[in-house]
Design a protein around this motif. Sequence first.
Motif, mmCIF file in Angstrom:
data_model
loop_
_atom_site.group_PDB
_atom_site.id
_atom_site.type_symbol
_atom_site.label_atom_id
_atom_site.label_comp_id
_atom_site.label_asym_id
_atom_site.label_seq_id
_atom_site.Cartn_x
_atom_site.Cartn_y
_atom_site.Cartn_z
ATOM 1 N N ILE A 466 0.860 -1.189 0.000
ATOM 2 C CA ILE A 466 0.000 0.000 0.000
ATOM 3 C C ILE A 466 0.890 1.230 0.000
ATOM 4 O O ILE A 466 1.862 1.311 0.752
ATOM 5 C CB ILE A 466 -0.946 0.041 1.220
ATOM 6 N N GLU A 467 0.541 2.203 -0.844
ATOM 7 C CA GLU A 467 1.307 3.447 -0.911
ATOM 8 C C GLU A 467 0.348 4.606 -1.162
ATOM 9 O O GLU A 467 -0.464 4.555 -2.093
ATOM 10 C CB GLU A 467 2.337 3.369 -2.034
ATOM 11 N N ILE A 468 0.441 5.639 -0.317
ATOM 12 C CA ILE A 468 -0.416 6.819 -0.419
ATOM 13 C C ILE A 468 0.465 8.064 -0.363
ATOM 14 O O ILE A 468 1.295 8.201 0.545
ATOM 15 C CB ILE A 468 -1.465 6.866 0.711
ATOM 16 N N ASN A 469 0.275 8.960 -1.325
ATOM 17 C CA ASN A 469 1.023 10.222 -1.370
ATOM 18 C C ASN A 469 0.036 11.375 -1.505
ATOM 19 O O ASN A 469 -1.018 11.244 -2.135
ATOM 20 C CB ASN A 469 1.995 10.250 -2.552
ATOM 21 N N ALA A 470 0.399 12.520 -0.937
ATOM 22 C CA ALA A 470 -0.427 13.719 -1.046
ATOM 23 C C ALA A 470 0.475 14.943 -1.039
ATOM 24 O O ALA A 470 1.536 14.941 -0.398
ATOM 25 C CB ALA A 470 -1.452 13.805 0.087
ATOM 26 N N LYS A 483 3.459 25.026 1.922
ATOM 27 C CA LYS A 483 3.644 23.764 1.223
ATOM 28 C C LYS A 483 3.607 22.627 2.228
ATOM 29 O O LYS A 483 4.063 22.773 3.364
ATOM 30 C CB LYS A 483 4.988 23.740 0.483
ATOM 31 N N SER A 484 3.077 21.480 1.786
ATOM 32 C CA SER A 484 3.032 20.314 2.658
ATOM 33 C C SER A 484 2.983 19.049 1.810
ATOM 34 O O SER A 484 2.408 19.042 0.717
ATOM 35 C CB SER A 484 1.811 20.377 3.582
ATOM 36 N N ASP A 485 3.600 17.977 2.322
ATOM 37 C CA ASP A 485 3.610 16.683 1.654
ATOM 38 C C ASP A 485 3.355 15.593 2.681
ATOM 39 O O ASP A 485 3.750 15.706 3.852
ATOM 40 C CB ASP A 485 4.953 16.426 0.962
ATOM 41 N N LEU A 486 2.698 14.525 2.239
ATOM 42 C CA LEU A 486 2.407 13.385 3.096
ATOM 43 C C LEU A 486 2.765 12.107 2.355
ATOM 44 O O LEU A 486 2.431 11.949 1.168
ATOM 45 C CB LEU A 486 0.939 13.382 3.502
ATOM 46 N N PHE A 487 3.438 11.192 3.054
ATOM 47 C CA PHE A 487 3.810 9.898 2.508
ATOM 48 C C PHE A 487 3.412 8.817 3.511
ATOM 49 O O PHE A 487 3.756 8.903 4.693
ATOM 50 C CB PHE A 487 5.322 9.822 2.248
ATOM 51 N N PHE A 488 2.690 7.828 3.013
ATOM 52 C CA PHE A 488 2.293 6.703 3.856
ATOM 53 C C PHE A 488 2.411 5.426 3.048
ATOM 54 O O PHE A 488 2.064 5.388 1.866
ATOM 55 C CB PHE A 488 0.855 6.863 4.353
ATOM 56 N N ALA A 507 4.521 3.130 7.724
ATOM 57 C CA ALA A 507 5.306 4.363 7.851
ATOM 58 C C ALA A 507 4.448 5.557 7.469
ATOM 59 O O ALA A 507 3.648 5.497 6.532
ATOM 60 C CB ALA A 507 6.545 4.297 6.971
ATOM 61 N N LEU A 508 4.627 6.643 8.211
ATOM 62 C CA LEU A 508 3.945 7.899 7.937
ATOM 63 C C LEU A 508 4.952 9.028 8.061
ATOM 64 O O LEU A 508 5.600 9.173 9.095
ATOM 65 C CB LEU A 508 2.768 8.123 8.898
ATOM 66 N N ASP A 509 5.069 9.827 7.007
ATOM 67 C CA ASP A 509 6.015 10.952 6.981
ATOM 68 C C ASP A 509 5.268 12.182 6.488
ATOM 69 O O ASP A 509 4.684 12.172 5.402
ATOM 70 C CB ASP A 509 7.195 10.626 6.057
ATOM 71 N N ASN A 529 10.791 18.503 7.941
ATOM 72 C CA ASN A 529 10.561 17.145 7.450
ATOM 73 C C ASN A 529 10.374 16.190 8.622
ATOM 74 O O ASN A 529 10.946 16.364 9.697
ATOM 75 C CB ASN A 529 11.750 16.683 6.600
ATOM 76 N N ASN A 530 9.560 15.166 8.375
ATOM 77 C CA ASN A 530 9.263 14.151 9.392
ATOM 78 C C ASN A 530 8.757 14.805 10.676
ATOM 79 O O ASN A 530 9.354 14.689 11.751
ATOM 80 C CB ASN A 530 10.501 13.300 9.673
ATOM 81 N N LEU A 531 7.627 15.495 10.538
ATOM 82 C CA LEU A 531 7.058 16.229 11.669
ATOM 83 C C LEU A 531 6.791 15.333 12.878
ATOM 84 O O LEU A 531 6.909 15.776 14.032
ATOM 85 C CB LEU A 531 5.761 16.904 11.233
ATOM 86 N N LEU A 532 6.425 14.080 12.641
ATOM 87 C CA LEU A 532 6.080 13.176 13.748
ATOM 88 C C LEU A 532 7.299 12.495 14.348
ATOM 89 O O LEU A 532 7.145 11.687 15.266
ATOM 90 C CB LEU A 532 5.086 12.122 13.253
#
Length: 566
Positions: A466-470, A483-488, A507-509, A529-532
């Motif tokens: 599974i791969e999700i990008n935003a 600007k913002s980016d999300l990777f899961f 993974a969530l970035d 980057n990598n807010l969490l």
Amino acid sequence: MKKTIYIILLVFLATNVFAQARKKKNMPPKTETKTKADTSLPSRTVIVTSAFQPSLKTTSKINFIAVSPLPDTVKPVLQYNVPAQNLIFSYQSPALKPLAQNIDTAIHWENTGFLKAGYGNFTSPLLQAGVSLGDGVKSVVNLRGYYTSSKSATREFQKFSKTGLEAIGIFNTPTNKNEWSGRVFYDNNTQYQYGFQPDTLKFSKDDLRQSFTTVGGVVALRNKTENAAGVSYNPNVSLNLFRDNHNANESNFIIKAPISKQFGKIFAFNVGLTADITSYKSDTSSIDNNLYYLTPAVVFRTPNVKLTAGIIPSWDNNIFAMLPNFTAEAKVNEEKFILQAGWIGYFNKTNYQYLASVNPWLRQPTFLLNTRIKELYAGFKGSAGSHVTYDAKVSYLQFNNQPLFVNDTVTGRSFEVVNEPQMKAIRIHGELGYTVQEKFSFLAGATFNQYSGLKENIKAWGLLPIEINASLRWQVMRDFTVKSDLFFWDGPQYRFKDMSSGKLDPALDINAGVEFKVMPKLNAWVQVNNLLNNQYERWKQYPVLGFNVMAGVTWSFGDIKAAMAK
């Protein structure tokens, strides 16, 4: 009128007198014995008078009273062809390729440039620069360079650096009918195999260092408009020289010659020749990996339907294979909804350069087998309103010779490439976008893979299920952008050095940044980057860096030639 009446009366009286006289003449004489009184009436005269006024006959007049026409029950047929008012972007940036642009001669072309510099908490310097040259009509040249590096404070060898130079040029011929384009580049990626276990082992820098360098270029020629025969062409030649720091080198020479012939407005015939020649050498291996294929196809295109029917005869290291190339698209609801389906085949060329881009901690490969894929898919795409775009597709795939990655059985710090001769997958892919001019854009995509039917491996080692990008870009004000980016992704399957299998954690970035203007030509920016602070693992034994913040400035300048002249 009076005279007429007088004459009539006189005639009447004369006739009456004449009649009485004649009566008396014919009567016998009477003997009068005594005298009697005369009883005859005296004559009278009647005078008639009348007032006469002449007048004209009443004339006929035009009737100006409006009468409504009968309603027309026949509906008019109106044809509209309104182009889409929004842009459709892929959620994942594809490879950059030079494209021609018709320059508006009414606009004054200016050569501009920029310089971007910053620094981060992981000893992370960042430097980028770019400049444009040319007159904007006959030639356009873009130059770009970049350098960045990072180093962890807790792991000795968790560090990397990237350096690159690139030049892209577009040149029109004197007749302005053809155009030459080219690209030359230099790229270097350096990292260390810090994922060894146990971590008490001692290695030198040279043992763990992985450095990959690529030098290459591409030259292409294309006609900007169809010639008199309705033919379009775009041949291109590229050469890449790839090497590592352990005496392995590879050359990739690619020739592509696509040609399209138009027959009227509906039919077209496309054909292309591709020759992909690879030569790989190391201290222990010498491999030639050559791939050739043709792509003849007939295209049927109307305003609402597009059909492609073709075949792809291929020769993969002298092994012949016939691949399908059938696609269909049908527009519904005034081009806002498009149905799509197809049965296609294609190759993923497997060379050392490609494998290192997927997993930079791999060992030198001992074999190179190209991946042959057949895909049967169906889906839809389109837009809702003037801002929303969408794309969805369900696919059934068959893989031949799919490379997989597993940890070595000694320390686990390097990865070995294993081959899966046959594999199947069900894939669901979707994209969604919302754009408002250049002020706001939100793009998201998701891919779900279900792998099965493996012959020699029990799991699809290293492939993401599974791969999700935003991605979000929002110009809050004229001089302030967010600007913002999300990777899961869900963790892939892995094989550890004791041959046991497992699954990595999801993974969530999340990244975020702002850029704002400080001076007319100077902008400031902050990137987090990598807010969490999630130190997830894309590859087993290789956790990523944690929370990272960088800040810097971007300086834009005008024509470099004019600045140097001053």
